[in-house]
Design an enzyme around this catalytic site. Structure first.
Site, PDB file in Angstrom:
ATOM      1  N   LYS A   1       0.841  -1.199   0.000  1.00 12.35           N
ATOM      2  CA  LYS A   1       0.000   0.000   0.000  1.00 12.35           C
ATOM      3  C   LYS A   1       0.879   1.253   0.000  1.00 12.35           C
ATOM      4  O   LYS A   1       1.742   1.405   0.857  1.00 12.35           O
ATOM      5  CB  LYS A   1      -0.926  -0.015   1.210  1.00 12.35           C
ATOM      6  CG  LYS A   1      -1.856  -1.224   1.250  1.00 12.35           C
ATOM      7  CD  LYS A   1      -2.722  -1.242   2.482  1.00 12.35           C
ATOM      8  CE  LYS A   1      -1.929  -1.420   3.758  1.00 12.35           C
ATOM      9  NZ  LYS A   1      -2.771  -1.638   4.947  1.00 12.35           N
TER      10      LYS A   1
ATOM     11  N   THR B   1      -7.908   9.315   8.603  1.00 12.78           N
ATOM     12  CA  THR B   1      -7.589   8.038   7.955  1.00 12.78           C
ATOM     13  C   THR B   1      -7.471   6.892   8.962  1.00 12.78           C
ATOM     14  O   THR B   1      -6.914   5.847   8.643  1.00 12.78           O
ATOM     15  CB  THR B   1      -6.274   8.152   7.172  1.00 12.78           C
ATOM     16  OG1 THR B   1      -5.210   8.530   8.081  1.00 12.78           O
ATOM     17  CG2 THR B   1      -6.373   9.184   6.061  1.00 12.78           C
TER      18      THR B   1
ATOM     19  N   GLY C   1      -7.974   3.676  10.696  1.00 11.28           N
ATOM     20  CA  GLY C   1      -8.621   2.419  10.349  1.00 11.28           C
ATOM     21  C   GLY C   1      -8.650   2.085   8.871  1.00 11.28           C
ATOM     22  O   GLY C   1      -9.309   1.121   8.467  1.00 11.28           O
ATOM     23  N   THR C   2      -7.929   2.834   8.045  1.00 12.66           N
ATOM     24  CA  THR C   2      -7.959   2.558   6.604  1.00 12.66           C
ATOM     25  C   THR C   2      -7.375   1.181   6.283  1.00 12.66           C
ATOM     26  O   THR C   2      -7.892   0.473   5.413  1.00 12.66           O
ATOM     27  CB  THR C   2      -7.196   3.632   5.809  1.00 12.66           C
ATOM     28  OG1 THR C   2      -5.888   3.796   6.373  1.00 12.66           O
ATOM     29  CG2 THR C   2      -7.929   4.962   5.836  1.00 12.66           C
ATOM     30  N   GLY C   3      -6.295   0.794   6.973  1.00 13.90           N
ATOM     31  CA  GLY C   3      -5.691  -0.507   6.704  1.00 13.90           C
ATOM     32  C   GLY C   3      -6.606  -1.657   7.075  1.00 13.90           C
ATOM     33  O   GLY C   3      -6.751  -2.630   6.314  1.00 13.90           O
ATOM     34  N   CYS C   4      -7.251  -1.551   8.213  1.00 10.57           N
ATOM     35  CA  CYS C   4      -8.216  -2.567   8.648  1.00 10.57           C
ATOM     36  C   CYS C   4      -9.361  -2.671   7.653  1.00 10.57           C
ATOM     37  O   CYS C   4      -9.798  -3.768   7.280  1.00 10.57           O
ATOM     38  CB  CYS C   4      -8.773  -2.219  10.027  1.00 10.57           C
ATOM     39  SG  CYS C   4      -7.556  -1.942  11.317  1.00 10.57           S
TER      40      CYS C   4
END
Length: 263
Positions: free
Chosen positions: A173, A204, A206-209
Site C-alpha cells: 500500500k 484516515t 482504520g484505513t488498513g483494517c
C-alpha cells in the site's frame, strides 16, 4: 450469505480493528464473526492501553466459530504475542481456512507497538506463509523486506522480496508515499498497480483494517484476487471522499457511506 471472520484487536472508539472490520463486512452484505485478540483503550489521538486476550481464550473463540459457522474468508489483524500467533496458526491449519488476508499490524498509526518481537518472528515463520494475501503499508513493507521504500521502483523490489519469502501474494500500500495513492499487487504471477488520486482527508484512522476486510469480503464472494483488491480500493476511496470528521485527532471513516436507508 457469505461469512467472514475477523481476528483482531478491539478499538473502543470504533474506528479501527474489530469494529472497523465488522462495519466493513456489513457494508459488503456479508455475515461478520469476530475473535478478539486484545482490548485497546484508544481514540483518534492514540492508544493509551492494551489488554491482551489469553491465548487459551483466543483458541476457544476460534474453535467456537469454525466448528459452527465456517468462514469463507478470514481477515487477521492485531496479534500481540507469540502464543496468540501460534493458536491462530493452528486453527487455520486445523480447519483448512481459505481466503486468508493478513494485515501485518506492527504499530498503530500513532506509533504504539502492537506486536512484540517474538510474535513477529513466529508470524514470519509460520503464519504469513498461510496467507492468501498480505497487506503491509510502507513502514511495514520496509520491515518485512529489509529495504527502504521511497518510490515505485523500490516498492516493486520490496514486493518481490516479500512474496518470495512467504510464498503468498502481497499488496504493498502506497498511501504513505508523498502525494501518492498507488498500491502494488505482486505474487503468483501477478504484478499490477492500482492507481488512485491522493484524497486530501486528514481522517484516515482504520484505513488498513478497512481495506483488508473489504478484500476478504470480495474473496468470500468468489472474486479473483485482482478484482477483489480493485473493488476494495474503490470502496475505501468512497469512504475517504466522504470526509467524515469526528474526534480531535486522526478521525475514523464512515463505513456506511455507500449505504442508503429506505423504508
Amino acid at each position: 450469505m457469505n461469512t467472514v471472520l475477523t481476528i483482531a484487536g478491539s478499538d473502543c472508539s470504533g474506528g479501527a480493528g474489530i469494529q472497523a472490520d465488522i462495519k466493513t463486512i456489513l457494508a459488503h452484505g456479508a455475515y461478520a464473526m469476530s475473535v478478539v485478540t486484545a482490548l485497546t483503550a484508544q481514540n483518534t489521538l492514540g492508544v493509551s492501553g492494551i489488554l491482551e486476550t489469553d491465548a487459551t481464550f483466543i483458541k476457544a473463540q476460534l474453535d467456537a466459530v469454525f466448528s459452527d459457522i465456517p468462514p469463507q474468508a478470514v481477515k487477521i489483524g492485531m496479534l500481540c504475542t507469540e502464543s496468540a500467533v501460534s493458536v491462530v496458526r493452528d486453527a487455520l491449519r486445523k480447519y483448512n481456512a481459505k481466503n486468508i488476508v493478513i494485515d501485518p499490524v506492527l504499530c498503530s498509526s500513532s506509533g504504539t507497538r502492537l506486536m512484540d518481537s517474538k510474535a513477529f518472528q513466529r508470524a514470519k515463520e509460520e503464519l504469513y506463509p498461510l496467507a492468501t494475501l498480505l497487506t503491509p503499508n510502507i513502514p511495514e513493507i520496509g520491515v518485512l523486506s529489509g529495504i527502504p521504500v521511497k518510490d515505485a521502483g523500490s516498492m516493486v523490489r520490496a514486493a518481490q522480496i516479500i512474496s518470495q519469502q512467504f510464498g503468498c501474494a502481497v499488496l504493498c500500500k502506497g498511501g504513505h508515499l508523498e502525494g501518492a495513492a498507488d498500491d502494488l499487487l505482486h505474487g503468483h504471477g501477478l504484478c499490477c498497480w492500482f492507481r488512485g488520486k491522493h484524497i486530501d482527508n486528514p481522517n484516515t484512522h482504520g484505513t488498513g483494517c478497512t481495506l483488508s476486510s473489504a478484500i476478504a469480503c470480495n474473496l468470500a464472494d468468489g472474486m479473483e484476487l485482482p478484482k477483489a483488491v480493485g473493488n476494495a480500493k474503490k470502496y475505501l476511496t468512497c469512504l475517504l471522499k466522504d470526509i467524515m470528521d469526528l474526534g480531535h485527532g486522526n478521525g475514523p471513516l464512515n463505513h456506511g457511506a455507500q449505504l442508503a436507508w429506505t423504508e
